[in-house]
Write a protein that holds these residues in place. Structure first.
Motif, PDB file in Angstrom:
ATOM      1  N   ARG A   9      23.326   4.871   1.675  1.00 24.08           N
ATOM      2  CA  ARG A   9      22.122   4.507   1.357  1.00 24.08           C
ATOM      3  C   ARG A   9      21.536   3.872  -0.026  1.00 24.08           C
ATOM      4  O   ARG A   9      21.174   2.644  -0.073  1.00 24.08           O
ATOM      5  N   ASP A  10      22.149   4.636  -1.119  1.00 26.79           N
ATOM      6  CA  ASP A  10      21.837   4.185  -2.408  1.00 26.79           C
ATOM      7  C   ASP A  10      22.241   2.969  -2.787  1.00 26.79           C
ATOM      8  O   ASP A  10      21.912   1.900  -3.517  1.00 26.79           O
ATOM      9  N   ILE A  12      23.524   0.447  -0.928  1.00 21.79           N
ATOM     10  CA  ILE A  12      22.860  -0.621  -0.128  1.00 21.79           C
ATOM     11  C   ILE A  12      21.442  -0.920  -0.790  1.00 21.79           C
ATOM     12  O   ILE A  12      21.173  -2.139  -1.269  1.00 21.79           O
ATOM     13  N   SER A  13      20.674   0.164  -1.022  1.00 26.35           N
ATOM     14  CA  SER A  13      19.611  -0.299  -1.808  1.00 26.35           C
ATOM     15  C   SER A  13      19.803  -0.822  -3.308  1.00 26.35           C
ATOM     16  O   SER A  13      18.848  -1.706  -3.692  1.00 26.35           O
ATOM     17  N   ASP A  14      20.798  -0.493  -3.834  1.00 29.06           N
ATOM     18  CA  ASP A  14      21.383  -1.321  -4.970  1.00 29.06           C
ATOM     19  C   ASP A  14      21.930  -2.536  -5.086  1.00 29.06           C
ATOM     20  O   ASP A  14      22.265  -3.153  -6.081  1.00 29.06           O
ATOM     21  N   GLY A  15      22.382  -3.111  -3.939  1.00 31.95           N
ATOM     22  CA  GLY A  15      22.679  -4.146  -3.631  1.00 31.95           C
ATOM     23  C   GLY A  15      24.274  -4.185  -3.925  1.00 31.95           C
ATOM     24  O   GLY A  15      25.100  -5.033  -4.043  1.00 31.95           O
ATOM     25  N   PRO A  18      28.688  -0.778   0.320  1.00 27.67           N
ATOM     26  CA  PRO A  18      28.429   0.705   0.717  1.00 27.67           C
ATOM     27  C   PRO A  18      29.442   1.678   0.936  1.00 27.67           C
ATOM     28  O   PRO A  18      29.249   2.807   0.511  1.00 27.67           O
ATOM     29  N   ASP A  38      13.799  13.709   2.622  1.00 25.12           N
ATOM     30  CA  ASP A  38      13.978  12.515   2.083  1.00 25.12           C
ATOM     31  C   ASP A  38      15.557  12.222   1.950  1.00 25.12           C
ATOM     32  O   ASP A  38      15.879  11.211   1.265  1.00 25.12           O
ATOM     33  N   TYR A  41      19.930   9.792   6.553  1.00 24.78           N
ATOM     34  CA  TYR A  41      20.226   8.196   6.914  1.00 24.78           C
ATOM     35  C   TYR A  41      21.727   8.344   7.454  1.00 24.78           C
ATOM     36  O   TYR A  41      22.681   9.227   7.373  1.00 24.78           O
ATOM     37  N   GLU A  46      22.181   2.458  10.935  1.00 28.30           N
ATOM     38  CA  GLU A  46      21.370   1.840  10.021  1.00 28.30           C
ATOM     39  C   GLU A  46      21.992   0.590   9.405  1.00 28.30           C
ATOM     40  O   GLU A  46      21.366  -0.467   8.921  1.00 28.30           O
ATOM     41  N   ALA A  47      23.360   0.816   9.098  1.00 24.20           N
ATOM     42  CA  ALA A  47      23.767   0.018   8.125  1.00 24.20           C
ATOM     43  C   ALA A  47      25.187  -0.787   8.707  1.00 24.20           C
ATOM     44  O   ALA A  47      26.186  -1.226   7.939  1.00 24.20           O
ATOM     45  N   GLU A  50      25.907  -4.075   6.994  1.00 27.19           N
ATOM     46  CA  GLU A  50      26.356  -4.052   5.666  1.00 27.19           C
ATOM     47  C   GLU A  50      27.862  -3.570   5.603  1.00 27.19           C
ATOM     48  O   GLU A  50      28.762  -3.797   4.943  1.00 27.19           O
TER      49      GLU A  50
END
Length: 155
Positions: A9-10, A12-15, A18, A38, A41, A46-47, A50
């Motif tokens: 998740r992190d 992907i969030s940072d580009g 994964p 929090d 995932y 979800e990914a 990616e």
């Protein structure tokens, strides 16, 4: 402890890619993390896009079992149903998953989602494994040329 799902998740969030961003592994078999509120995932839900973009030739392993057996296993697995019901996963929004029918629906949607994804991305291979069979280790050994002693399933 760093969970695969949180790392993916992190990344992907940072580009970032994964999978490679989370370690140099040949196989990752437990992608998801469900530690609400929090850290919920499921990259395998979800990914997929990616994961495909990073590794368009990945082999997907889809473990499945009799739906009733799976639900009973989930009920025994360290409160996972309550954790899932507190997450917000595509096809499994917050508050869903406390009934057998909701679990069945999520399970079937997930199996179909993976099958459809691989079908629409033919560069991938899909290995489907019936976790209820006693010969899972031998099946995996035959499929991946790795000793059957390396494979086990949780039930």
């Amino acid at each position: 402890m760093r969970y695969c799902g949180a790392c993916i998740r992190d990344a992907i969030s940072d580009g970032l890619p994964p999978l490679k961003s989370c370690g140099n592994f040949d196989v990752i078999t437990q992608l998801n993390v469900e530690k609400p509120p929090d850290m919920c995932y499921w990259p395998q839900v979800e990914a997929l896009k990616e994961i495909h973009e990073e590794n368009p030739n990945a082999t997907f392993i889809l473990m499945f079992s009799d739906i009733g057996t799976w639900i009973e296993s989930m009920k025994k697995w360290n409160g996972i149903i309550l954790r899932l019901a507190s997450c917000n996963i595509t096809g499994f929004p917050n508050g869903v998953g406390l009934s057998d029918d909701e679990l069945k629906s999520f399970y079937c949607q997930h199996v179909n989602r993976i099958r459809e994804f691989v079908s629409s991305h033919p560069s991938h291979n899909l290995v489907e494994i019936d976790a209820d069979q006693h010969s899972v280790g031998q099946f995996m050994s035959d499929a991946f040329q790795i000793s059957s002693s390396c494979w086990r399933t949780n039930s």
